[in-house]
Design an enzyme around this catalytic site. Structure first.
Site, short mmCIF file in Angstrom:
data_model
loop_
_atom_site.label_atom_id
_atom_site.label_comp_id
_atom_site.label_asym_id
_atom_site.label_seq_id
_atom_site.Cartn_x
_atom_site.Cartn_y
_atom_site.Cartn_z
CG HIS A 1 -1.80 -2.92 8.17
ND1 HIS A 1 -1.50 -1.70 7.57
CD2 HIS A 1 -1.64 -3.85 7.17
CE1 HIS A 1 -1.19 -1.90 6.30
NE2 HIS A 1 -1.27 -3.20 6.03
CD GLU A 2 -0.64 -7.49 8.22
OE1 GLU A 2 -1.28 -7.77 7.19
OE2 GLU A 2 0.38 -6.76 8.20
CG HIS B 1 -4.63 -6.56 4.65
ND1 HIS B 1 -4.83 -5.92 3.46
CD2 HIS B 1 -3.40 -6.15 5.08
CE1 HIS B 1 -3.78 -5.15 3.18
NE2 HIS B 1 -2.89 -5.28 4.15
CD GLN C 1 -1.17 -7.79 2.54
OE1 GLN C 1 -0.86 -8.31 3.61
NE2 GLN C 1 -0.54 -6.73 2.05
CB CYS D 1 -0.18 -1.50 2.68
SG CYS D 1 -1.10 -3.02 2.38
CG LEU D 2 4.29 -5.79 1.83
CD1 LEU D 2 4.53 -7.23 2.25
CD2 LEU D 2 5.59 -5.17 1.31
N GLY E 1 4.49 -7.70 8.16
CA GLY E 1 3.28 -8.49 8.32
C GLY E 1 2.71 -8.84 6.96
O1 GNR Z 1 5.55 -4.02 6.01
C1 GNR Z 1 4.63 -3.36 6.51
N1 GNR Z 1 4.94 -2.30 7.30
C2 GNR Z 1 3.99 -1.63 8.07
C3 GNR Z 1 4.37 -0.43 8.65
C4 GNR Z 1 3.49 0.28 9.43
C5 GNR Z 1 2.22 -0.22 9.65
C6 GNR Z 1 1.82 -1.41 9.08
C7 GNR Z 1 2.70 -2.13 8.29
S1 GNR Z 1 2.21 -3.64 7.63
C8 GNR Z 1 3.22 -3.70 6.20
C9 GNR Z 1 3.09 -5.03 5.47
C10 GNR Z 1 1.67 -5.20 4.97
O2 GNR Z 1 1.22 -4.65 4.02
N2 GNR Z 1 0.91 -6.00 5.68
O3 GNR Z 1 -0.37 -6.16 5.32
NI NI Z 2 -0.96 -4.35 4.30
#
Ligand code: GNR
Ligand code: NI
Length: 171
Positions: free
Chosen positions: A133-134, A137, A51, A91-92, A46
């Site tokens: 999670h997104e 953000h 980001q 998270c990236l 995601g």
């Molecule tokens: O790549 C991602 N893997 C992930 C694994 C478990 C819960 C959430 C994520 S999102 C993350 C990519 C990211 O940072 N999205 O904002």
């Molecule tokens: Ni993230």
């Protein structure tokens, strides 16, 4: 197509609350393609516009192994949440760290897609986790905010140190 630079914790720009998209312009469609390219290259499941330093309410996701299930969610609104799931999240924007986070196991989300079609979708499991999670953000929130202050500090210090190291390596 272009790969975009991903902001990293504790960059203050990750704390900006994104504003709604008014209409889907060609410029926005280009951003969407670039976000997919960036997410697939990372690789990640995601990516939120925040980001890549664009503070609009837009996220992309794809949980497939072969990049065949792209989701584009514009102005996402989580309408319902049910159940509990604990996932090791990464998270990236927080590279190298994976920590257990509790989320709703099932959600209903309303959004518009890249054709401006309004959609209501149910998501369960990892897709539900990813969307939550997104959306966090887009509200300036990171998964490390759910951890203890001590853990978050440890992660922040290590990432700041890594960044200083990188800065001297290219010099
Ligand atoms: O790549 C991602 N893997 C992930 C694994 C478990 C819960 C959430 C994520 S999102 C993350 C990519 C990211 O940072 N999205 O904002
Ligand atoms: Ni993230």
């Amino acid at each position: 197509m272009a790969k975009l630079k991903i902001l990293e914790f504790p960059d203050p720009r990750l704390r900006i609350k994104a504003t709604p998209v008014e209409f889907v312009s060609d410029e926005l469609r280009t951003l969407i393609s670039d976000m997919f390219e960036t997410m697939y290259a990372a690789p990640g499941i995601g990516l939120a516009a925040t980001q890549v330093d664009v503070h609009k309410r837009l996220l992309v996701a794809d949980l497939s192994d072969d990049n065949t299930e792209p989701h584009v969610l514009i102005n996402p609104e989580i309408l319902e949440k049910d159940g509990v799931i604990v996932t090791d999240e990464g998270c990236l924007s927080v590279p190298g760290y994976y920590e257990a986070v509790e989320r709703a196991e099932r959600i209903k989300v309303r959004f518009i897609d890249r054709d401006e079609t309004e959609i209501e979708m149910e998501a369960v499991g990892l897709l539900a986790v990813c969307i939550q999670h997104e959306v966090d953000h887009l509200d300036g929130k990171l998964f490390v905010d759910y951890l203890s202050e001590a853990k978050r500090q440890r992660i922040r210090r290590k990432l700041e140190k890594d960044r200083r190291q990188q800065a001297t390596e290219v010099a």
